[in-house]
Scaffold this active site. Structure first.
Site, mmCIF file in Angstrom:
data_model
loop_
_atom_site.group_PDB
_atom_site.id
_atom_site.type_symbol
_atom_site.label_atom_id
_atom_site.label_comp_id
_atom_site.label_asym_id
_atom_site.label_seq_id
_atom_site.Cartn_x
_atom_site.Cartn_y
_atom_site.Cartn_z
ATOM 1 N N HIS A 195 0.844 -1.185 0.000
ATOM 2 C CA HIS A 195 0.000 0.000 0.000
ATOM 3 C C HIS A 195 0.881 1.237 0.000
ATOM 4 O O HIS A 195 2.117 1.122 0.005
ATOM 5 C CB HIS A 195 -0.983 -0.009 1.181
ATOM 6 C CG HIS A 195 -0.351 -0.043 2.528
ATOM 7 N ND1 HIS A 195 0.408 -1.098 2.994
ATOM 8 C CD2 HIS A 195 -0.382 0.858 3.557
ATOM 9 C CE1 HIS A 195 0.814 -0.857 4.225
ATOM 10 N NE2 HIS A 195 0.349 0.331 4.580
ATOM 11 N N HIS A 249 1.148 3.916 2.139
ATOM 12 C CA HIS A 249 1.532 4.641 3.342
ATOM 13 C C HIS A 249 3.051 4.852 3.345
ATOM 14 O O HIS A 249 3.808 4.016 2.849
ATOM 15 C CB HIS A 249 1.100 3.884 4.597
ATOM 16 C CG HIS A 249 -0.360 4.078 4.918
ATOM 17 N ND1 HIS A 249 -1.033 3.290 5.820
ATOM 18 C CD2 HIS A 249 -1.267 4.990 4.459
ATOM 19 C CE1 HIS A 249 -2.295 3.702 5.903
ATOM 20 N NE2 HIS A 249 -2.448 4.725 5.089
ATOM 21 N N ASP A 260 5.427 4.578 5.477
ATOM 22 C CA ASP A 260 6.349 3.606 6.064
ATOM 23 C C ASP A 260 6.560 2.387 5.168
ATOM 24 O O ASP A 260 7.338 1.491 5.512
ATOM 25 C CB ASP A 260 5.887 3.176 7.462
ATOM 26 C CG ASP A 260 4.480 2.602 7.484
ATOM 27 O OD1 ASP A 260 3.698 2.903 6.582
ATOM 28 O OD2 ASP A 260 4.163 1.848 8.440
ATOM 29 N N ASP A 286 -0.568 -4.351 5.619
ATOM 30 C CA ASP A 286 -1.164 -4.171 6.937
ATOM 31 C C ASP A 286 -2.646 -4.535 6.836
ATOM 32 O O ASP A 286 -3.293 -4.158 5.875
ATOM 33 C CB ASP A 286 -1.045 -2.718 7.356
ATOM 34 C CG ASP A 286 0.374 -2.197 7.434
ATOM 35 O OD1 ASP A 286 1.311 -2.929 7.040
ATOM 36 O OD2 ASP A 286 0.574 -1.040 7.823
ATOM 37 N N HIS A 332 6.599 -5.976 11.065
ATOM 38 C CA HIS A 332 5.821 -4.733 11.152
ATOM 39 C C HIS A 332 5.377 -4.461 12.603
ATOM 40 O O HIS A 332 4.199 -4.329 12.905
ATOM 41 C CB HIS A 332 4.595 -4.793 10.235
ATOM 42 C CG HIS A 332 4.040 -3.439 9.907
ATOM 43 N ND1 HIS A 332 3.130 -2.797 10.708
ATOM 44 C CD2 HIS A 332 4.264 -2.608 8.859
ATOM 45 C CE1 HIS A 332 2.812 -1.634 10.185
ATOM 46 N NE2 HIS A 332 3.500 -1.490 9.056
#
Length: 306
Positions: A61, A63, A65, A210, A269
């Protein structure tokens, strides 16, 4: 054999001893990255991963991070002499994200091909090495568009000399038919199944982060040789945080591994507040014994079954 390095196992914020999300895979000398968080290049340099031969980047994705490391990495790959195409796969929005990154990384000596939000399993047929790789995706439950990945590295059937002889295949073609599907020779078509034996199981690697716990995940990761799964929170008491932030606990990740009947679980993670993930390892191993707590630059090798 497939070699892997967990380049970064952190979530949200990098720590002095923990880079952000990234997994490196070396397959026949060609390199794959899943995610490219901050610190990815540092770990790649420390583990001598090499930059030039990274040909495939899979983004879960968009994001920060998980993608901020791309800006520097793309430049470094070009400076390392890369000229072959780079394929980037990601969820909806990846094309626009890469356009934005190219504003900062204007010149690259290689072509960047973007595959956005693939719904079906696919292979990179035009790539001599990755043609043996089948990639599948699953839609996850996060605060933004997010994909999980399953990579299946196919294995060529073993050469069968008795079969080749019984099919009257000229010896000149034996090796060639192990590399290609068919050959027209001396006014006759010879096919690979005339010299190859039974199918052999390949290697399956699944990567899920995530997300919240989903009952669609066990089928997707079924019988993976390695299941790399997010485990943001070690303590079961943090389940309310996991639900709110759309992440998982060690217990939930272990239950996915058990239900998916995988061989090995690698947790990654971790929340910045989780200073020592090893303290909570038992929350996973009581459910799925073959669990490893991820660490930056942890190296693993996966071998084909006999």
């Amino acid at each position: 054999m497939i070699d892997l390095v967990l380049l970064g196992c952190g979530g949200n914020v990098p720590l002095p001893n923990r880079n952000l999300s990234s997994l490196f895979i070396n397959y026949k000398g060609k390199k794959i990255l899943i995610d490219c968080g901050e610190g990815t290049q540092v770990s790649m340099r420390m583990k001598n991963c090499g930059f030039k031969d990274v040909d495939l980047i899979l983004l879960t994705h968009l994001h920060g991070d998980h993608i901020i490391g791309l800006i520097g990495l793309l430049s470094t790959m070009g400076n390392s002499g890369k000229t072959e195409d780079l394929t980037i796969v990601g969820p909806r929005g990846t094309i626009e994200a890469m356009k934005a990154i190219r504003v900062l990384v204007e010149y690259l000596p290689y072509t960047m091909c973007v595959i956005e939000d693939p719904k079906e399993s696919f292979s990179l047929e035009n790539h001599s090495v990755f043609k043996d790789l089948e990639i599948s995706t699953i839609e996850l439950d996060h605060s933004t568009e997010c994909l999980g990945y399953s990579l299946y590295f196919k294995r060529t059937p073993k050469f069968n000399i008795e079969k080749a002889k019984s099919n009257n295949v000229p010896q000149y073609l034996w090796n060639k038919l192990q590399q290609t599907d068919s050959i027209f020779y001396d006014r006759k078509i010879y096919t690979s199944d005339m010299v190859l034996g039974y199918d052999r199981r390949g290697i399956k690697i699944s990567f899920v982060t995530d997300t919240r716990f989903l009952l669609t995940i066990p089928g997707f990761i079924r019988e993976s040789d390695l299941f790399v799964c997010e485990a943001m929170y070690g303590d079961d008491m943090d389940i309310s945080k996991a639900v709110k932030n759309k992440h998982m606990t060690f217990t939930e990740a272990a239950n996915l591994a058990r239900l998916g009947e995988v061989k090995k679980l690698l947790l990654t993670h971790f929340s910045p507040s989780l200073e020592n993930p090893h303290e909570y390892l038992e929350n996973a191993t009581r459910i799925f014994p073959d669990t490893i707590v991820g660490e930056d630059r942890l190296a693993l090798s996966l071998n084909y079954e006999d």
